[in-house]
Every structure is written in C-alpha cells, then in structure tokens.
Design a protein around this motif. Structure first.
Motif: not given
Length: 89
Positions: A1-9, A26-42
């Motif tokens: 993993m690139d040291r300047s990134t972190i996975k959403l979960d 579960i929170l991510i896959q249910d569409g409850q999380v947004t990244v930079n204003g867009s729903v993120e399911t990954r």
C-alpha cells in the motif's frame, strides 16, 4: 500500500466511526458513506489527504501525513489521525 493512502474501511475504524471492519463494510455497502460528496460503496477505496468522508451527519477530513501501519500492533500507529482528523458537525 502506498504510505500516503488509507482504505476507506480502515479510516472509518481509525476515526471511531465504525468499531469493527465488519461494521465499516456494512455501512459502506449500504451506501451510508460519502467520499468528497459522492456515495462510495467500495470499502477498499483509497483515501488521500484532504478527502472528506461523511457518515451519519459527521464529516471527517483525511489529515496530511503518512497513512497508519495497519499491520502494526494494536494501539500503535504512525499517524495520530484519531486526534488529527478534522471532524465537522
């Protein structure tokens, strides 16, 4: 993993928005999380400094610096993001 990134979960766990990886998934896959204003399911979405993550009316900003070592022993991290992540209400 690139040291300047972190996975959403992993970020959700780090800032205390999710207590376990399973809860984060579960929170991510249910569409409850947004990244930079867009729903993120990954859950593996890589975040970089300055990205904003929103969950349940809480907004977290990914701080600059090294991403935490997710393979480090519990309680140790190279990034104090739990304290340095910007939380906006």
């Amino acid at each position: 993993m690139d040291r300047s990134t972190i996975k959403l979960d992993q970020f959700l766990k780090l800032v205390g928005a999710a207590s376990t990886g399973g809860e984060a998934k579960i929170l991510i896959q249910d569409g409850q999380v947004t990244v930079n204003g867009s729903v993120e399911t990954r859950r593996g979405r890589k975040l970089v400094a300055g990205d904003t993550v929103e969950l349940a009316d809480q907004v977290y900003t990914v701080p600059p610096g090294e991403a935490p070592d997710t393979n480090a022993p519990v309680g140790s991290t190279s990034l104090e993001s739990a304290e340095s992540a910007t939380i906006q209400e």
